[in-house]
Motif scaffolding. Structure first.
Motif, short mmCIF file in Angstrom:
data_model
loop_
_atom_site.label_atom_id
_atom_site.label_comp_id
_atom_site.label_asym_id
_atom_site.label_seq_id
_atom_site.Cartn_x
_atom_site.Cartn_y
_atom_site.Cartn_z
N ASN A 118 0.81 -1.22 0.00
CA ASN A 118 0.00 0.00 0.00
C ASN A 118 0.84 1.27 0.00
OD1 ASN A 118 -1.53 -2.29 1.58
ND2 ASN A 118 -3.08 -1.00 0.62
N PHE A 152 -2.09 2.61 8.12
CA PHE A 152 -1.93 3.12 6.76
C PHE A 152 -1.55 4.60 6.85
CE2 PHE A 152 -4.81 -0.48 6.38
CZ PHE A 152 -4.23 -1.18 5.33
N PRO A 190 -9.19 3.48 6.96
CA PRO A 190 -8.20 3.66 5.88
C PRO A 190 -8.83 3.74 4.50
CG PRO A 190 -8.15 1.41 6.70
CD PRO A 190 -9.06 2.17 7.60
N TYR A 191 -10.10 3.39 4.38
CA TYR A 191 -10.74 3.46 3.07
C TYR A 191 -11.45 4.79 2.84
CZ TYR A 191 -9.40 -1.34 2.75
OH TYR A 191 -8.65 -2.48 2.70
N LEU A 221 -8.21 0.43 -5.15
CA LEU A 221 -9.11 1.27 -4.37
C LEU A 221 -8.42 2.57 -3.98
CD1 LEU A 221 -11.87 0.21 -3.85
CD2 LEU A 221 -11.21 -0.32 -1.51
N VAL A 222 -7.18 2.44 -3.52
CA VAL A 222 -6.42 3.61 -3.10
C VAL A 222 -5.21 3.74 -4.01
CG1 VAL A 222 -5.20 4.70 -1.18
CG2 VAL A 222 -7.14 3.20 -0.73
N SER A 225 -1.11 -0.23 -4.42
CA SER A 225 -0.74 -1.34 -3.53
C SER A 225 0.28 -2.24 -4.21
CB SER A 225 -1.98 -2.12 -3.13
OG SER A 225 -2.55 -2.74 -4.26
#
Ligand SMILES: *[C@@H]1O[C@H](CO)[C@@H](O)[C@H](O)[C@H]1NC(C)=O
Ligand SMILES: *[C@@H]1O[C@H](CO)[C@@H](O)[C@H](O)[C@H]1NC(C)=O
Ligand SMILES: *[C@@H]1O[C@H](CO)[C@@H](O)[C@H](O)[C@H]1NC(C)=O
Ligand SMILES: *[C@@H]1O[C@H](CO)[C@@H](O)[C@H](O)[C@H]1NC(C)=O
Length: 777
Positions: free
Chosen positions: A50, A114, A166-167, A456-457, A474
């Motif tokens: 990540n 994170f 974290p999301y 997602l990130v 990630s």
């Protein structure tokens, strides 16, 4: 008020029942992951996950990365490799992890730390904040060693600086050593907060009175305007001023004054300068793109004021029925300031009043000693009545099929001295699109695949001075040079690219960075006109020899130099050919059966923006051995080509192919018999099989009896096999055709013969050298 609202919503609904906007051409060139022409240095290690928070050191040699349970410093001083300098582990201790899991969160996906904020705080230290097992923590780190400094803040607590979850997204920006953040600030992620931390000179930290002013926001970006001492935040939230539309989201910009210290009695330690406004991004006659995904701040060109700071935002729509997947709108800081200097709506008794405040002190800095009445007004009027409209009142880019999620932009001078803006857009599917904003529309120069799995990130970070873009996901950190001019091998390809960063250097005979070309760089960003290249020779393709046995299926490959080029095949053996034996497979390869009639020379012609060039040349000849004898390659000479190609036939492209495969009527074929010669009169060895081999097929093949072309009995078994192959191909083609229609619905594919009316000159005999340059329009 209700009636007015209803009228508005009706007109909004009517507005959307209209046709979608014009399509956008697909990216001109695609580079899949790990393609050799566009090598991308990647930093990735199995124990490092990540790597999504990115910060570049001032000198551009070190990239700081916030990862899972770690902060890294990477050496990015080399152009072709990224190496790790230091890794600082930063893990929640077991008791904190345990507490996280007992609250129902997953240890491996939710509870790690994170790292979500990395900002420079002074010459020697960074500020870092991580989610820390749903218990945000922050620290200072020495930039050289990444060792954590003793932290002066209470309980080492990063509440209000980065989220618990974290999301959830957050944003932070440091200005003169103070930290401005926008994040959710509780375990459930329901309480938003905009605040200043690390306040200097003993002034208090200030935060947002959140319950009223923001409504389920998602923060995406922040920027500062030092000239006016303001900080801006970009986010989407539920627009409760549109109370008649349930859960209607709006994109917003909010401002605070950097030196705000709150009021004396009212609004103590609360912003007195907080104001927000709607950002509009709506193509004419379509649904608005109302969710903002990312914003990039582009500094003004030299000599312009900060009014001309431009914010490029990516927007998506709340509704799946919207015509496009995403759009880019550009906003001028000057326009945002005008809206904040205008009237404000009033929020009283939990609803918006139809009255408005005329401007007084609202949205201004320096209200610390303002009267209670003024501050009461500030408390209930934080939403500007006006909306910020984008430059040109419409998106600069509206993509029907790409869902973009991150953006960066740079401004560059083209060879002719004109300024162009280049956008880098990261798509959800893992491609980075590079687009140039032209005077009238937008051209996507290339797409580069930068990751495999949807992420997602993720984040991108552009360093204009280094000419490099970093992508953090990630999967690791990838370094993408903003241009790779050397991947364009000819002047024509270099000019057709329309990349303001690349030009053809006529002196050195290569495509290079415009800034490195001393004089006469060949470039035409607006039109990609290859006339620019007059005098610069184009490389000729190699002649490829193919040997085939009778009745074998021959497949000739031709690959596009560009997704915008159209390919077609030409053969020298025009009128003698039974046309139905040829068809294009979906990928523009030419497939046919080897017969004495089909031995000969084949040219694959590529046409882009009216410029025609030979992409491949094959000679197919008889061989008693197997078809896959390694092909011999040699350079074709000009004279040989000219002789052989005086009589040409164009093999129809896939629009006609279904006819051919039906073995029905004689298909309509455009032959361009410009001379009376029927067969090229050469003694070339490739022609020999025709002269020597007895030919059962061609004797039975008059143009009239195409219905039964394959009846020769001594070839029965082969023909069954070939027919079967053809049937398989029909299926593939029908599917391909359907897919093609589908694609055409999504894109405007490259120029089609009919639509371009004379753009492409089909009837010209082919000339291989010098390259035939046909002027567009
Ligand atoms: C930078 O900030 C850190 C943490 O507050 C502090 O320890 C250090 O002395 C500061 N350095 C400078 C040069 O101000
Ligand atoms: C506001 O009041 C404080 C004392 O209460 C004073 O020091 C400061 O100068 C005042 N600021 C302005 C802008 O008047
Ligand atoms: C961390 O990376 C994994 C894949 O390795 C991904 O599934 C996950 O969503 C990422 N989590 C965060 C918070 O970014
Ligand atoms: C072909 O070659 C033969 C000798 O090999 C020669 O007599 C004849 O003139 C040539 N034909 C042409 C058209 O060049």
């Amino acid at each position: 008020m209700a009636y007015g609202s209803l009228a508005w919503s009706l007109s909004a609904l009517l507005g959307l029942l209209l046709t979608p906007s014009l399509g956008l051409e697909p990216p001109r060139i695609s580079f899949p992951l790990e393609s050799p022409e566009r090598p991308l240095p990647l930093f990735s290690q199995p124990d490092i996950k990540n790597t999504t928070t990115l910060l570049l050191s001032d000198d551009g040699s070190t990239l700081f990365v916030g990862a899972q349970d770690a902060v890294l410093s990477l050496d990015v001083s080399q152009p072709d490799v990224i190496t790790m300098k230091t890794k600082m582990e930063w893990k929640p201790p077991p008791d904190v992890l345990h507490e996280c899991t007992t609250k129902g969160k997953k240890e491996t996906t939710d509870c790690p730390n994170f790292v979500r904020v990395l900002q420079p705080i002074n010459a020697t230290h960074l500020y870092a904040c991580g989610t820390f097992a749903y218990n945000p923590h922050d620290t200072y780190m020495d930039t050289d060693t990444l060792t954590m400094a003793k932290v002066p803040r209470k309980y080492n607590n990063g509440k209000g600086c980065c989220p618990f979850n974290p999301y959830q997204r957050n944003t932070a920006i440091s200005v003169d050593g103070e930290l401005f953040t926008a994040t959710t600030n509780d375990f459930l992620g329901k309480t938003p907060m905009v605040s200043r931390h690390l306040s200097k000179d003993g002034r208090p930290d200030v935060s947002q009175d959140t319950s009223v002013t923001l409504n389920e926001p998602t923060f995406v970006s922040s920027a500062s305007d030092t000239s006016e001492g303001k900080v801006y935040f970009f986010f989407s939230e539920i627009g409760n001023e549109y109370s008649f539309l349930d859960e209607f989201k709006v994109a917003r910009v909010a401002q605070v004054c950097k030196d705000d210290i709150g009021g004396e009695r009212i609004l103590q330690k609360r912003w007195t300068s907080f104001a927000k406004a709607e950002l509009l991004c709506r193509p004419p006659k379509e649904l608005p793109f109302n969710i903002i995904q990312d914003v990039f701040t582009l500094a003004p060109s030299e000599g312009y004021s900060t009014q001309d700071i431009i914010f490029y935002g990516i927007f998506t729509s709340q509704w799946s029925v919207a015509s496009g997947q995403s759009a880019v709108c550009a906003f001028r800081l000057g326009d945002i300031k005008d809206v904040f200097a205008g009237n404000y709506k009033i929020f009283q008794n939990h609803q918006w009043s139809p009255r408005m405040y005329k401007t007084s002190n609202l949205g201004k800095c320096g209200l610390a000693n303002a009267s209670d009445t003024t501050l009461m007004a500030v408390k209930e009027s934080f939403l500007a009545s006006g909306s910020v409209r984008p430059i040109g009142n419409a998106p600069v880019l509206n993509s029907p099929d790409q869902r973009y999620s991150r953006i960066a932009a740079l401004r560059t001078k083209a060879a002719n001295g004109q300024d162009y803006t280049i956008l880098f857009l990261l798509s959800e599917s893992g491609f980075l699109h590079k687009a140039v904003l032209l005077n009238k529309d937008t051209h996507i120069i290339e797409e580069i695949q930068v990751f495999r799995q949807p992420q997602l990130v993720k984040n991108i970070l552009l360093s204009t001075s280094k000419g490099v873009l970093y992508v953090g996901t990630s999967e690791g950190v990838t370094q993408v040079p903003v241009s790779q001019c050397s991947s364009y091998k000819s002047c024509a390809q270099c000019v057709l690219a329309r990349d303001p960063l690349c030009g053809w250097d006529p002196a050195r005979g290569h495509c290079a960075s415009v800034s490195a070309i001393p004089a006469n760089a060949r470039q035409d960003v607006e039109h990609g006109n290859v006339m620019e290249c007059q005098g610069s020779l184009t490389a000729k393709p190699l002649l490829v020899e193919v040997h085939a046995q009778l009745n074998e299926v021959v497949r000739l490959k031709c690959s596009r130099s560009s997704n915008l080029a159209t390919l077609s095949w030409k053969s020298a053996k025009a009128s003698a050919l039974p046309h139905h034996l040829f068809f294009h497979s979906g990928d523009e390869n030419l497939v046919f059966m080897a017969t004495p009639d089909t031995f000969g020379i084949y040219h694959c012609i590529s046409v882009e923006r009216g410029y025609e060039e030979t992409a491949a040349i094959y000679t197919v000849s008889f061989s008693p051995q197997a078809i896959d004898t390694p092909a011999v390659q040699f350079r074709i000479t000009t004279t040989e080509t000219k002789d052989q190609m005086t009589t040409m036939m164009e093999i129809p492209s896939d629009t006609d192919q279904l006819d051919h495969i039906n073995f029905g009527e004689d298909p309509v074929i455009t032959t361009d018999v410009t001379t009376t010669d029927k067969t090229p009169n050469t003694n070339s060895s490739t022609e020999k099989p025709e002269d020597m081999t007895p030919d059962p097929l061609s004797s039975s093949e008059k143009p009239e009896d195409h219905n039964e072309p394959l009846t020769a009995k001594n070839y029965h078994s082969e023909l069954v096999a070939v027919s079967f192959l053809l049937a398989v191909c029909v299926c593939v083609l029908v599917l391909g055709g359907l897919y093609g229609c589908h694609l055409q619905g999504r894109y405007k594919l490259g120029p089609s013969d009919t639509a371009e009316g004379g753009y492409k000159e089909e009837n010209d005999p082919l000339e291989v050298s010098p390259p035939s340059i046909k002027k567009a329009e």
